[in-house]
Design an enzyme around this catalytic site. Structure first.
Site, PDB file in Angstrom:
ATOM      1  N   LYS A  46     -51.976 -11.370   3.980  1.00 30.66           N
ATOM      2  CA  LYS A  46     -50.639 -11.615   4.508  1.00 30.66           C
ATOM      3  C   LYS A  46     -50.039 -10.301   5.015  1.00 30.66           C
ATOM      4  CE  LYS A  46     -49.478 -15.699   1.734  1.00 30.66           C
ATOM      5  NZ  LYS A  46     -49.306 -16.644   2.863  1.00 30.66           N
TER       6      LYS A  46
ATOM      7  N   ARG B 103     -54.589 -26.010   0.078  1.00 26.94           N
ATOM      8  CA  ARG B 103     -55.259 -27.291   0.357  1.00 26.94           C
ATOM      9  C   ARG B 103     -56.652 -27.318  -0.241  1.00 26.94           C
ATOM     10  NH1 ARG B 103     -54.203 -26.447   6.632  1.00 26.94           N
ATOM     11  NH2 ARG B 103     -52.322 -25.597   5.685  1.00 26.94           N
TER      12      ARG B 103
HETATM   13  N1  BES Z   1     -48.469 -20.430   0.011  1.00 27.57           N
HETATM   14  C1  BES Z   1     -48.565 -20.375   1.418  1.00 27.57           C
HETATM   15  C2  BES Z   1     -47.420 -21.083   2.115  1.00 27.57           C
HETATM   16  C3  BES Z   1     -46.076 -20.438   1.931  1.00 27.57           C
HETATM   17  C4  BES Z   1     -45.582 -19.608   2.912  1.00 27.57           C
HETATM   18  C5  BES Z   1     -45.289 -20.693   0.817  1.00 27.57           C
HETATM   19  C6  BES Z   1     -44.343 -19.008   2.745  1.00 27.57           C
HETATM   20  C7  BES Z   1     -44.061 -20.094   0.662  1.00 27.57           C
HETATM   21  C8  BES Z   1     -43.583 -19.255   1.625  1.00 27.57           C
HETATM   22  C9  BES Z   1     -49.865 -21.007   1.874  1.00 27.57           C
HETATM   23  O1  BES Z   1     -50.941 -20.772   1.040  1.00 27.57           O
HETATM   24  C10 BES Z   1     -50.214 -20.432   3.194  1.00 27.57           C
HETATM   25  O2  BES Z   1     -50.472 -19.272   3.264  1.00 27.57           O
HETATM   26  N2  BES Z   1     -50.229 -21.261   4.224  1.00 27.57           N
HETATM   27  C11 BES Z   1     -50.567 -20.841   5.542  1.00 27.57           C
HETATM   28  C12 BES Z   1     -51.520 -21.861   6.114  1.00 27.57           C
HETATM   29  C13 BES Z   1     -52.136 -21.455   7.404  1.00 27.57           C
HETATM   30  C14 BES Z   1     -53.057 -20.279   7.207  1.00 27.57           C
HETATM   31  C15 BES Z   1     -52.898 -22.641   7.976  1.00 27.57           C
HETATM   32  C16 BES Z   1     -49.287 -20.760   6.349  1.00 27.57           C
HETATM   33  O3  BES Z   1     -48.425 -21.614   6.220  1.00 27.57           O
HETATM   34  O4  BES Z   1     -49.166 -19.805   7.112  1.00 27.57           O
HETATM   35 MN    MN Z   2     -51.889 -18.937   1.471  1.00 29.44          MN
END
Ligand code: BES
Ligand code: MN
Ligand code: ZN
Length: 487
Positions: free
Chosen positions: A264, A336
């Site tokens: 991230k 997921r």
């Molecule tokens: N846990 C995150 C989603 C999230 C983002 C929760 C911000 C709380 C605040 C999840 O695991 C994630 O990283 N999702 C990605 C998915 C993408 C790579 C398809 C996202 O939403 O960017």
């Molecule tokens: Mn994630």
């Protein structure tokens, strides 16, 4: 802090008087405060969350009169809940030790058992603070809140149930607020065992060998890079006949989500990604304490998505428990992956009839609905109905997104059965795509997915019922879903 129901006015430092819009004071008041209340009520309309506080000496001690507007009963039930939370914030400001709430002044709105219950929860939740790492925690001045209602029996019941639901929500908050160095997958398993022993449900925890024996390749892939190994936490509550069909509540338990190799870009607050799991634990606590007559499993795939020499890699292909092969397009789409195997486990091993998962699954849900409403998706009419009704009861706003099959091809992989994110073939609808992925792992059974990524925490602390940090969103909602399943 204690919340209790009373049948006669007791001693108080603050008197909270809910006012329906345009109705003013409709009850007879204790003589000592009558004048002060009349003064405060002048010009007070009772619009939602309107407040007026008047502090003055009564019979030799300081008493605060706190008028709180409940509005006209329109809009989401959360409006009434918020008003009571605002009242609690005022009680804290005036440092009232003992608070009494005169429910009868809102005879129309407060006759609803649910408003009574949420009023109780509002006081607890507005009083919550996370103190585990404070050397000198700031103690709340409020020690006791008494609810006076002529509907004494209903009020006593509402206090009982409100206390229980608030406890569940606050447990969910604790789990979210604890940083990962103090909350590993095994630590969460310990929390579940402790709660099970205290509240009356069984807890089983699967470790590496059993997770691999069940061929949970997607779940294992996400967590294998961490020195803190994954745990599959299974909570089991029997409230109904053993041959009555069970429901599973499945909560994403990613204790830390760095994104993995798809690291991230911002690395703050990554330890809150088990809010779904926390909500499931909280719901199980409330369900068991209230002795709901339903058979319920709580399942939490708990692991850490970190970056190490052993972490899964973009491009890896893993085989999920249901036999489907998954191309890891993005290691940050890990939620997921862990839920896929947990859902398969719930349907195939625990043989539940239906399942609901709760997860901080997608950042996209913030763009779709904002930070006050959670998204849900479902393949089942009954679950849709249960969720919408529960949302009104729990005062947690929900909005349905479609499982749009036309977006499904964006998850097609040229090399495996499916990929875990859309990569460059982006048709949009990130939250829906997350739901479509999960749908591949429910064997066509009744299932709903709650995406709580935008509502699980409040980093501004700008809601009166929720301090900065975890909100506990979903615990009360799932309690109210399960409650409706009672025969
Ligand atoms: N846990 C995150 C989603 C999230 C983002 C929760 C911000 C709380 C605040 C999840 O695991 C994630 O990283 N999702 C990605 C998915 C993408 C790579 C398809 C996202 O939403 O960017
Ligand atoms: Mn994630
Ligand atoms: Zn995540």
């Amino acid at each position: 802090m204690i919340c209790k129901a009373i049948t006669e006015l007791n001693e108080y430092n603050a008197l909270v008087i809910p006012v329906e819009e345009g109705k003013g004071i409709v009850i007879e008041l204790p003589a000592a405060v009558n004048e002060a209340v009349s003064l405060a009520a002048e010009g007070f309309v009772g619009k939602k969350s309107e407040t007026k506080v008047l502090t003055m000496p009564v019979e030799g001690k300081l008493v605060s009169v706190i008028l709180i507007g409940l509005g006209d009963g329109s809009g989401h039930p959360k409006n009434r809940f918020t008003a009571f939370a605002v009242a609690m914030q005022e009680c804290k400001k005036v440092k009232a030790e003992k608070v009494t709430v005169l429910m009868d002044n809102a005879p129309n709105l407060c006759k609803c058992p649910n408003v009574k219950m949420k009023a109780v929860e509002a006081f607890h939740l507005a009083n919550y603070s996370f103190n585990q790492f404070k050397t000198h925690p700031q103690e709340s001045p409020v020690k006791e809140v008494s609810f006076l209602s002529s509907d004494a029996e209903a009020m006593a019941h509402a206090v009982w149930e409100g206390n229980i639901c608030a406890e569940g929500t606050m447990k969910a908050r604790d789990v979210v607020n604890t940083p990962s160095m103090a909350m590993s997958p095994e630590d969460l398993a310990k929390e579940a065992r402790k709660a099970g022993a205290a509240c009356g449900f069984n807890v089983r925890v699967l470790e590496k060998e059993q997770i691999l024996a069940h061929k949970m390749g997607a779940f294992w892939a996400v967590g294998k890079g961490s020195a803190h190994e994954p745990r599959l936490i299974i909570m089991e509550y029997h409230g109904a006949d053993p041959d009555e069909a069970a429901i599973a509540l499945v909560g994403k338990g990613v204790m830390y989500d760095s994104g993995g190799y798809n690291l991230k870009s911002s690395l703050t607050y990554l330890y809150t990604d088990m809010a779904g799991g926390g909500a499931v634990l909280g719901a199980m606590i409330a369900i068991a304490k209230a002795k709901l007559k339903v058979n319920v499993y709580g399942v939490i795939p708990a692991c850490e998505n970190i970056l190490s020499k052993d972490s899964y890699l973009p491009g890896d292909i893993v085989t999920a428990m249901n036999g489907k092969t998954v191309e890891v397009d993005n290691t940050d789409a890990e939620g997921r992956m862990v839920l896929a195997d947990a859902l398969t486990y719930a349907f195939r091993e625990l043989k539940v009839a239906k399942a609901i998962d709760a997860a901080t699954l997608t950042g996209a849900v913030t763009a779709a609905l904002g930070t006050r409403t959670a998204a849900f998706m479902t393949n089942d009419d009954e679950l849709r109905q249960l969720i919408n009704t529960a949302s009104g009861h729990s005062c947690e706003k929900m909005w349905e997104l479609p499982l749009d099959e036309e977006l499904r091809p964006s998850l097609n992989s040229h090399i495996a059965d499916i990929k875990n994110s859309v990569g460059s073939s982006n048709m949009g609808g990130g939250s829906i795509v997350g739901g479509l992925f999960l749908q591949e792992f429910v064997d066509g059974k009744p299932w709903a997915h709650l995406d709580i990524a935008a509502v699980n925490r409040d980093l501004s602390g700008s809601q009166p019922h929720s301090a900065k940090g975890g909100s506990g969103f979903g615990a009360s909602l799932m309690y109210h879903i399960v409650k409706q399943l009672q025969k």
